[in-house]
Each structure stands twice: as C-alpha cells, then as structure tokens.
Design a protein around this motif. Structure first.
Motif, PDB file in Angstrom:
ATOM      1  N   ALA A 181      82.723  16.581  34.619  1.00  0.00           N
ATOM      2  CA  ALA A 181      81.379  17.008  35.011  1.00  0.00           C
ATOM      3  C   ALA A 181      80.398  15.964  34.481  1.00  0.00           C
ATOM      4  O   ALA A 181      80.680  15.308  33.486  1.00  0.00           O
ATOM      5  CB  ALA A 181      81.062  18.380  34.431  1.00  0.00           C
ATOM      6  N   PHE A 182      79.289  15.778  35.182  1.00  0.00           N
ATOM      7  CA  PHE A 182      78.342  14.729  34.817  1.00  0.00           C
ATOM      8  C   PHE A 182      76.945  15.283  34.586  1.00  0.00           C
ATOM      9  O   PHE A 182      76.540  16.262  35.246  1.00  0.00           O
ATOM     10  CB  PHE A 182      78.253  13.691  35.946  1.00  0.00           C
ATOM     11  N   SER A 183      76.174  14.643  33.697  1.00  0.00           N
ATOM     12  CA  SER A 183      74.749  14.953  33.589  1.00  0.00           C
ATOM     13  C   SER A 183      74.062  14.337  34.799  1.00  0.00           C
ATOM     14  O   SER A 183      74.595  13.408  35.426  1.00  0.00           O
ATOM     15  CB  SER A 183      74.181  14.377  32.282  1.00  0.00           C
ATOM     16  N   ALA A 184      72.869  14.842  35.108  1.00  0.00           N
ATOM     17  CA  ALA A 184      72.180  14.425  36.339  1.00  0.00           C
ATOM     18  C   ALA A 184      71.897  12.924  36.346  1.00  0.00           C
ATOM     19  O   ALA A 184      71.861  12.295  37.412  1.00  0.00           O
ATOM     20  CB  ALA A 184      70.876  15.198  36.474  1.00  0.00           C
ATOM     21  N   ASN A 185      71.740  12.308  35.164  1.00  0.00           N
ATOM     22  CA  ASN A 185      71.352  10.887  35.132  1.00  0.00           C
ATOM     23  C   ASN A 185      72.536   9.923  35.067  1.00  0.00           C
ATOM     24  O   ASN A 185      72.403   8.788  34.611  1.00  0.00           O
ATOM     25  CB  ASN A 185      70.409  10.620  33.940  1.00  0.00           C
ATOM     26  N   VAL A 186      73.718  10.353  35.527  1.00  0.00           N
ATOM     27  CA  VAL A 186      74.855   9.424  35.619  1.00  0.00           C
ATOM     28  C   VAL A 186      74.845   8.807  37.015  1.00  0.00           C
ATOM     29  O   VAL A 186      74.916   9.528  38.022  1.00  0.00           O
ATOM     30  CB  VAL A 186      76.199  10.123  35.356  1.00  0.00           C
ATOM     31  N   ALA A 187      74.761   7.473  37.094  1.00  0.00           N
ATOM     32  CA  ALA A 187      74.684   6.780  38.384  1.00  0.00           C
ATOM     33  C   ALA A 187      75.973   6.958  39.183  1.00  0.00           C
ATOM     34  O   ALA A 187      77.051   7.128  38.594  1.00  0.00           O
ATOM     35  CB  ALA A 187      74.435   5.292  38.133  1.00  0.00           C
ATOM     36  N   ALA A 188      75.853   6.889  40.507  1.00  0.00           N
ATOM     37  CA  ALA A 188      77.008   7.101  41.392  1.00  0.00           C
ATOM     38  C   ALA A 188      78.149   6.136  41.056  1.00  0.00           C
ATOM     39  O   ALA A 188      79.309   6.545  40.978  1.00  0.00           O
ATOM     40  CB  ALA A 188      76.580   6.925  42.847  1.00  0.00           C
ATOM     41  N   ALA A 189      77.807   4.884  40.797  1.00  0.00           N
ATOM     42  CA  ALA A 189      78.858   3.894  40.490  1.00  0.00           C
ATOM     43  C   ALA A 189      79.595   4.261  39.207  1.00  0.00           C
ATOM     44  O   ALA A 189      80.817   4.110  39.105  1.00  0.00           O
ATOM     45  CB  ALA A 189      78.228   2.509  40.355  1.00  0.00           C
ATOM     46  N   ASP A 190      78.864   4.799  38.238  1.00  0.00           N
ATOM     47  CA  ASP A 190      79.500   5.201  36.972  1.00  0.00           C
ATOM     48  C   ASP A 190      80.368   6.441  37.176  1.00  0.00           C
ATOM     49  O   ASP A 190      81.421   6.570  36.554  1.00  0.00           O
ATOM     50  CB  ASP A 190      78.434   5.480  35.907  1.00  0.00           C
ATOM     51  N   ARG A 191      79.944   7.339  38.050  1.00  0.00           N
ATOM     52  CA  ARG A 191      80.758   8.536  38.322  1.00  0.00           C
ATOM     53  C   ARG A 191      82.110   8.104  38.909  1.00  0.00           C
ATOM     54  O   ARG A 191      83.170   8.581  38.505  1.00  0.00           O
ATOM     55  CB  ARG A 191      80.031   9.465  39.311  1.00  0.00           C
ATOM     56  N   GLU A 192      82.018   7.148  39.831  1.00  0.00           N
ATOM     57  CA  GLU A 192      83.252   6.641  40.456  1.00  0.00           C
ATOM     58  C   GLU A 192      84.134   5.956  39.411  1.00  0.00           C
ATOM     59  O   GLU A 192      85.347   6.190  39.359  1.00  0.00           O
ATOM     60  CB  GLU A 192      82.885   5.638  41.547  1.00  0.00           C
ATOM     61  N   ARG A 193      83.498   5.158  38.550  1.00  0.00           N
ATOM     62  CA  ARG A 193      84.265   4.424  37.527  1.00  0.00           C
ATOM     63  C   ARG A 193      84.955   5.385  36.578  1.00  0.00           C
ATOM     64  O   ARG A 193      86.143   5.230  36.264  1.00  0.00           O
ATOM     65  CB  ARG A 193      83.314   3.501  36.763  1.00  0.00           C
ATOM     66  N   VAL A 194      84.254   6.407  36.121  1.00  0.00           N
ATOM     67  CA  VAL A 194      84.849   7.378  35.191  1.00  0.00           C
ATOM     68  C   VAL A 194      85.999   8.117  35.877  1.00  0.00           C
ATOM     69  O   VAL A 194      87.062   8.302  35.285  1.00  0.00           O
ATOM     70  CB  VAL A 194      83.774   8.364  34.671  1.00  0.00           C
ATOM     71  N   GLY A 195      85.802   8.474  37.148  1.00  0.00           N
ATOM     72  CA  GLY A 195      86.867   9.141  37.900  1.00  0.00           C
ATOM     73  C   GLY A 195      88.115   8.267  37.966  1.00  0.00           C
ATOM     74  O   GLY A 195      89.240   8.733  37.750  1.00  0.00           O
ATOM     75  N   ALA A 196      87.896   6.967  38.214  1.00  0.00           N
ATOM     76  CA  ALA A 196      89.029   6.033  38.310  1.00  0.00           C
ATOM     77  C   ALA A 196      89.715   5.850  36.957  1.00  0.00           C
ATOM     78  O   ALA A 196      90.943   5.777  36.879  1.00  0.00           O
ATOM     79  CB  ALA A 196      88.524   4.687  38.834  1.00  0.00           C
ATOM     80  N   LEU A 197      88.931   5.807  35.887  1.00  0.00           N
ATOM     81  CA  LEU A 197      89.524   5.624  34.551  1.00  0.00           C
ATOM     82  C   LEU A 197      90.429   6.810  34.203  1.00  0.00           C
ATOM     83  O   LEU A 197      91.552   6.621  33.747  1.00  0.00           O
ATOM     84  CB  LEU A 197      88.423   5.459  33.508  1.00  0.00           C
ATOM     85  N   PHE A 198      89.970   8.024  34.477  1.00  0.00           N
ATOM     86  CA  PHE A 198      90.816   9.186  34.191  1.00  0.00           C
ATOM     87  C   PHE A 198      92.017   9.240  35.143  1.00  0.00           C
ATOM     88  O   PHE A 198      93.115   9.637  34.756  1.00  0.00           O
ATOM     89  CB  PHE A 198      90.015  10.487  34.274  1.00  0.00           C
ATOM     90  N   ALA A 199      91.826   8.774  36.387  1.00  0.00           N
ATOM     91  CA  ALA A 199      92.930   8.804  37.357  1.00  0.00           C
ATOM     92  C   ALA A 199      94.053   7.845  36.954  1.00  0.00           C
ATOM     93  O   ALA A 199      95.182   7.994  37.408  1.00  0.00           O
ATOM     94  CB  ALA A 199      92.406   8.461  38.752  1.00  0.00           C
ATOM     95  N   ALA A 200      93.759   6.914  36.040  1.00  0.00           N
ATOM     96  CA  ALA A 200      94.806   6.017  35.540  1.00  0.00           C
ATOM     97  C   ALA A 200      95.895   6.821  34.838  1.00  0.00           C
ATOM     98  O   ALA A 200      97.048   6.412  34.776  1.00  0.00           O
ATOM     99  CB  ALA A 200      94.216   4.997  34.565  1.00  0.00           C
TER     100      ALA A 200
END
Ligand SMILES: NC(=O)c1ccc[n+]([C@@H]2O[C@H](COP(=O)([O-])OP(=O)(O)OC[C@H]3O[C@@H](n4cnc5c(N)ncnc54)[C@H](OP(=O)(O)O)[C@@H]3O)[C@@H](O)[C@H]2O)c1
Length: 266
Positions: A133-152
């Motif tokens: 889950a993300f706070s409102a001020n997390v940029a779209a690119a960072d949301r994608e990056r965090v998703g990819a890091l956990f998907a590792a």
C-alpha cells in the motif's frame, strides 16, 4: 544513491537477497544497517552489499529505504534516520501492523513518500507474495519500482491499506499455517504406518502440487476438490472427518485472531 535496508534479519535478508539474485539490484547498489555483526558479515559475504556505518550513513545514501526491523524497534530507528533523510527518500516498511499514518507521524514534519508492505518468508526461495500500500505522495514510477522489487521474491500486488491487517493474517502469517498442515498430514500418515520420511515427502509434495494445480489450471479449488472426490470413496470419508473437526471454522477463527493481533501491534 543506493537501495537501503534497515535490518537484515529473516525477512530483510530474504527480500534483499532475492532482489540481487534476480538482478533487480546490483550488490554495489545495496546498503544495509544491521546491529548483529554475525548476521551482517554473513549477509555481506553472501550478497556482497555494503554495510552502513550508522543510521546517518544509511539515510544519506538511500533513495529507497526498506524498514525491516521488528515493529517495536521502528520508532527508535525512524528517530535515528529522520535528521539525515532526503525529502524524496522513499521509505518502505514491512513492519506488521504499523500504519502509513503512524510512520508519517513519526517522521513529521518531514513528509517523505511511504510504502507499507506485507511480504512472507517463502520469499527466501523466490516463492513469496507481498501486498503493498502507498501513501498518496508516492510517484507512479516509484510504485512500479517497489512492486518490481518485491516481485523479485515471488509475486507482488497493490492493496488498499485498510486491508493490510487481514493480508497479514492470510499471507504474512499464512506460511506457518501451511507448515503446520504439512506436519500434521505427515503425522497422520505415520499414524497409519508410513515411515516418517515417506510421509513427509508425500505430505510436502501433495501441498506443493495442489497449490500449483490451482494456480496453473485456473480452476476454483472446490472444482478440483470434487475431481478427487468419488462417490463413497476415500476422499469424501476424509472430508467428512475434516468438516466434523471444524477445519474451515478453525481457519476462520485463526485468521480473525491474527487480524486482531495485527491491529493491536499497530
Ligand atoms: N518473518 C516473517 O514471516 C515476516 C513476514 C512479514 C513481515 N515481517 C516483518 O518484518 C520485520 C522483520 O521481521 P523478521 O522476522 O525479519 O525479524 P528479525 O529476524 O528479528 O530481523 C530484524 C533485524 O533487524 C535488526 N535490528 C534491530 N534494530 C535495528 C536497528 N535500529 N537498525 C537496523 N537493524 C535493526 C535485528 O537485529 P537484532 O536481532 O540484533 O535486534 C534483526 O537482525 C518485522 O517488522 C515483521 O513484522 C516478518
């Protein structure tokens, strides 16, 4: 700027290790803070990441900073990191029960972007699942990056934060329920005369195979259950005993108890 990890214990080392092994991060891009010399040395030798000298070093050199300490250690850690954090540093907490609002309150007046995730220990073998889950001020690119890091470390999915305590109860603690199920199924086989090693292998491969069949067939588990359940056969005899033993309601109560505990921890 690196990707930082505060805490290289069971979960931190599983996630950070998977990110490097899967090539999401190069070892030299990974920085970690860990009080235990033994753990730090073992992780450094295995993964080759740099150990931060102190919280200031970790905070100053991390663009994305994973908080992988026990929930009770988080306030103290954030107090140490806060004076050295850049305003854009994205904080990713995996602490059970600690809300994004609580983390933001501990960081105030700084307003860093915050992600809160619930991974699970099968991440150690790349078969984990993480809800984020993300706070409102997390940029779209960072949301994608965090998703990819956990998907590792397996799979990742984004959820509304209000669901996080229930997520913790299903998939965060869930591996323990399945370990218990495997142990009990093996014991039940031994009770019927199977040698321990055979009972263990049968129980383990049955759980792994059944899970893969649900995933790969796309069929509902109830449909697959019925495919194993012939009239008057062995399976329906066992299912009747499981119903009488209250397997389903026991799971309902277990998940409700874990959700309540996650709320208390927060
Ligand atoms: N394990 C799971 O199945 C699981 C699943 C999902 C989420 N989580 C969450 O993941 C977090 C970590 O759990 P864990 O099971 O990995 O615990 P753990 O094995 O105890 O790891 C935590 C590590 O953080 C270290 N640490 C303590 N204070 C620190 C500080 N100020 N700075 C840097 N490192 C510090 C601890 O060192 P010391 O031992 O020397 O104190 C320990 O090595 C928890 O918040 C938990 O809720 C765990």
């Amino acid at each position: 700027m690196s990707t930082g990890f505060a805490g290289i214990g069971a979960m931190g080392s599983a996630l950070a290790g998977a990110m490097v092994r899967k090539g999401l991060l190069r070892a030299e891009e990974l920085l970690f803070l860990e009080p235990s010399d033994e753990r730090a040395e073992a992780f450094r030798r295995e993964i080759g990441a740099r150990r931060a000298k102190d919280p200031a070093d970790l905070a100053a050199h991390s663009r994305v900073l994973f908080l992988a300490v026990k929930p009770q250690h988080l306030p103290g850690l954030l107090a140490e990191l806060k004076p050295h954090l850049g305003p854009q540093t994205l904080l990713v907490s995996i602490a059970a029960g600690v809300s994004i609002q609580k983390i933001q309150a501990l960081l105030a007046p700084a307003a860093n972007p915050v992600a809160r995730a619930m991974p699970n220990t099968p991440a150690r073998v790349g078969a984990g699942v993480s809800a984020i889950a993300f706070s409102a001020n997390v940029a779209a690119a960072d949301r994608e990056r965090v998703g990819a890091l956990f998907a590792a470390a397996g799979r990742s999915l984004v959820v509304d934060e209000k669901l996080m305590n229930a997520v913790t109860a299903v998939s965060g603690s869930g591996p323990a329920y399945v370990f218990l199920f495997i142990e009990a199924l093996a014991d039940a086989g031994v009770r019927q005369g199977l040698p321990r090693d055979i009972a263990q292998t049968l129980a383990l491969e049955t759980v792994r195979g059944a899970a893969e069949l649900v995933r790969d067939s796309g069929l509902h588990p109830a449909v697959l259950k019925d495919q194993v359940t012939s009239p008057g056969g062995t399976t329906i005899a066992a299912l009747e005993a499981l119903e009488a033993g209250g397997l389903r309601s026991a799971l309902f109560r277990a998940v409700a108890a874990a959700t309540k505990r996650a709320e208390e921890l927060g």
